[in-house]
Design a protein around this motif. Structure first.
Motif, mmCIF file in Angstrom:
data_model
loop_
_atom_site.group_PDB
_atom_site.id
_atom_site.type_symbol
_atom_site.label_atom_id
_atom_site.label_comp_id
_atom_site.label_asym_id
_atom_site.label_seq_id
_atom_site.Cartn_x
_atom_site.Cartn_y
_atom_site.Cartn_z
ATOM 1 N N MET A 188 8.737 8.769 5.683
ATOM 2 C CA MET A 188 8.782 10.144 6.171
ATOM 3 C C MET A 188 8.942 10.197 7.690
ATOM 4 O O MET A 188 9.634 11.067 8.221
ATOM 5 C CB MET A 188 7.524 10.895 5.739
ATOM 6 N N GLU A 189 8.297 9.276 8.396
ATOM 7 C CA GLU A 189 8.454 9.221 9.853
ATOM 8 C C GLU A 189 9.900 8.954 10.234
ATOM 9 O O GLU A 189 10.450 9.606 11.129
ATOM 10 C CB GLU A 189 7.577 8.122 10.439
ATOM 11 N N ILE A 190 10.513 7.968 9.579
ATOM 12 C CA ILE A 190 11.884 7.623 9.912
ATOM 13 C C ILE A 190 12.825 8.750 9.521
ATOM 14 O O ILE A 190 13.800 9.044 10.238
ATOM 15 C CB ILE A 190 12.270 6.290 9.236
ATOM 16 N N LEU A 191 12.553 9.425 8.418
ATOM 17 C CA LEU A 191 13.347 10.591 8.027
ATOM 18 C C LEU A 191 13.243 11.679 9.085
ATOM 19 O O LEU A 191 14.254 12.279 9.488
ATOM 20 C CB LEU A 191 12.868 11.106 6.668
ATOM 21 N N ASP A 219 0.861 -1.174 0.000
ATOM 22 C CA ASP A 219 0.000 0.000 0.000
ATOM 23 C C ASP A 219 0.903 1.231 0.000
ATOM 24 O O ASP A 219 1.678 1.436 0.945
ATOM 25 C CB ASP A 219 -0.883 -0.022 1.245
ATOM 26 N N PRO A 220 0.859 2.085 -1.027
ATOM 27 C CA PRO A 220 1.830 3.176 -1.132
ATOM 28 C C PRO A 220 1.696 4.234 -0.042
ATOM 29 O O PRO A 220 2.695 4.828 0.367
ATOM 30 C CB PRO A 220 1.558 3.774 -2.517
ATOM 31 N N GLY A 221 0.460 4.471 0.436
ATOM 32 C CA GLY A 221 0.268 5.506 1.448
ATOM 33 C C GLY A 221 1.056 5.237 2.716
ATOM 34 O O GLY A 221 1.908 6.062 3.119
ATOM 35 N N PRO A 222 0.820 4.116 3.389
ATOM 36 C CA PRO A 222 1.609 3.814 4.584
ATOM 37 C C PRO A 222 3.100 3.679 4.319
ATOM 38 O O PRO A 222 3.920 4.060 5.158
ATOM 39 C CB PRO A 222 1.008 2.485 5.058
ATOM 40 N N ALA A 257 15.731 17.005 -4.010
ATOM 41 C CA ALA A 257 15.107 15.714 -4.322
ATOM 42 C C ALA A 257 13.599 15.791 -4.365
ATOM 43 O O ALA A 257 12.952 15.223 -5.257
ATOM 44 C CB ALA A 257 15.536 14.675 -3.288
ATOM 45 N N LEU A 258 12.986 16.493 -3.424
ATOM 46 C CA LEU A 258 11.542 16.416 -3.241
ATOM 47 C C LEU A 258 10.774 17.566 -3.887
ATOM 48 O O LEU A 258 9.550 17.513 -3.960
ATOM 49 C CB LEU A 258 11.216 16.352 -1.740
ATOM 50 N N PRO A 283 0.774 12.738 -1.573
ATOM 51 C CA PRO A 283 0.229 13.699 -0.608
ATOM 52 C C PRO A 283 1.215 14.843 -0.374
ATOM 53 O O PRO A 283 2.389 14.743 -0.742
ATOM 54 C CB PRO A 283 0.043 12.847 0.651
ATOM 55 N N PRO A 284 0.767 15.924 0.253
ATOM 56 C CA PRO A 284 1.681 17.029 0.564
ATOM 57 C C PRO A 284 2.815 16.568 1.466
ATOM 58 O O PRO A 284 2.672 15.615 2.245
ATOM 59 C CB PRO A 284 0.777 18.035 1.290
#
Length: 230
Positions: free
Chosen positions: A145-148, A136-139, A227-228, A188-189
């Protein structure tokens, strides 16, 4: 507990849950601080084993376990005294970092950020298009992002020494987030901590393995902007 959550229904028949579970067990037993060898060498070897759809499934499971484990650890440390949001750990670390134990180096299950997490991030980033079909791409993106966020919060507020292994993980997290977002097409944003750091231009010294000499520098804001926002 069900570790392996599948993405699209039509992808399920291509997976072998028992083989994936065995591969996750191998990641815990064959690699880690209990094994002789440098972090970078172990991460490279672990990444070579995370092949095919089962490897992508296990890589996502590693990221999920680490993100969930860090959240549970911090929740237990705070004990409800300071509510925080998993989309942005920075406010918590700004206000209470001097009293917090950094959670990423003492996770249950024997996973280590510079070994198994590094390997998982590298595999997901290198096969992003397939990774979002298998998972599932969302999680998947949320956990990256959380780990970053936790990585950079640890550098700034958690007394984490920034050496070559830390910088390698950060660089690969940024790359993986980029490729997953690109593969999603309509991502997502960007979360608040990423946007905050993008407005800064501070270079963090990168130390050698012993921590005695500076061997380079890492600018989180610059790296993420390039990158983003590309």
């Amino acid at each position: 507990m069900r570790w392996f959550r599948f993405g699209r229904d039509e992808q399920r028949q291509q997976h072998d849950p028992e083989r994936a579970q065995a591969l996750l067990h191998t990641m815990r037993e064959r690699y880690g601080v209990h094994v002789a060898g440098g972090f970078a060498d172990q991460a490279e070897a672990a990444g070579r084993q995370l092949q095919g759809d089962d490897g992508l499934l296990v890589a996502a499971a590693i990221l999920r376990e680490v993100a969930d484990g860090a959240f549970a650890d911090l929740t237990a440390q705070v004990g409800g005294r300071m509510p925080f949001n998993r989309r942005s750990y920075r406010p918590l670390w700004k206000h209470a970092g001097h009293n917090l134990r950094y959670p990423m180096f003492a996770l249950p299950g024997g996973l280590h950020p510079y070994i198994q997490v590094n390997a998982a991030v590298t595999v997901v980033g290198g096969q992003a298009k397939r990774a979002i079909q298998v998972n599932d791409p969302g999680p998947l993106l949320e956990h990256l992002m959380e780990i970053l966020d936790l990585t950079f919060a640890g550098w700034e507020f958690g007394r984490v020494r920034v050496d070559a292994d830390a910088a390698a993980l950060a660089a690969r997290l940024i790359d993986a987030a980029r490729w997953v977002r690109d593969a999603m097409g309509d991502p997502p944003p960007l979360p608040p901590p990423v946007r905050e750091l993008m407005r800064r231009n501070n270079t963090v010294p990168v130390l050698d393995a012993a921590g005695d000499w500076q061997i380079g520098g890492f600018n989180p804001g610059k790296e993420m902007r390039e990158a983003l926002l590309a």
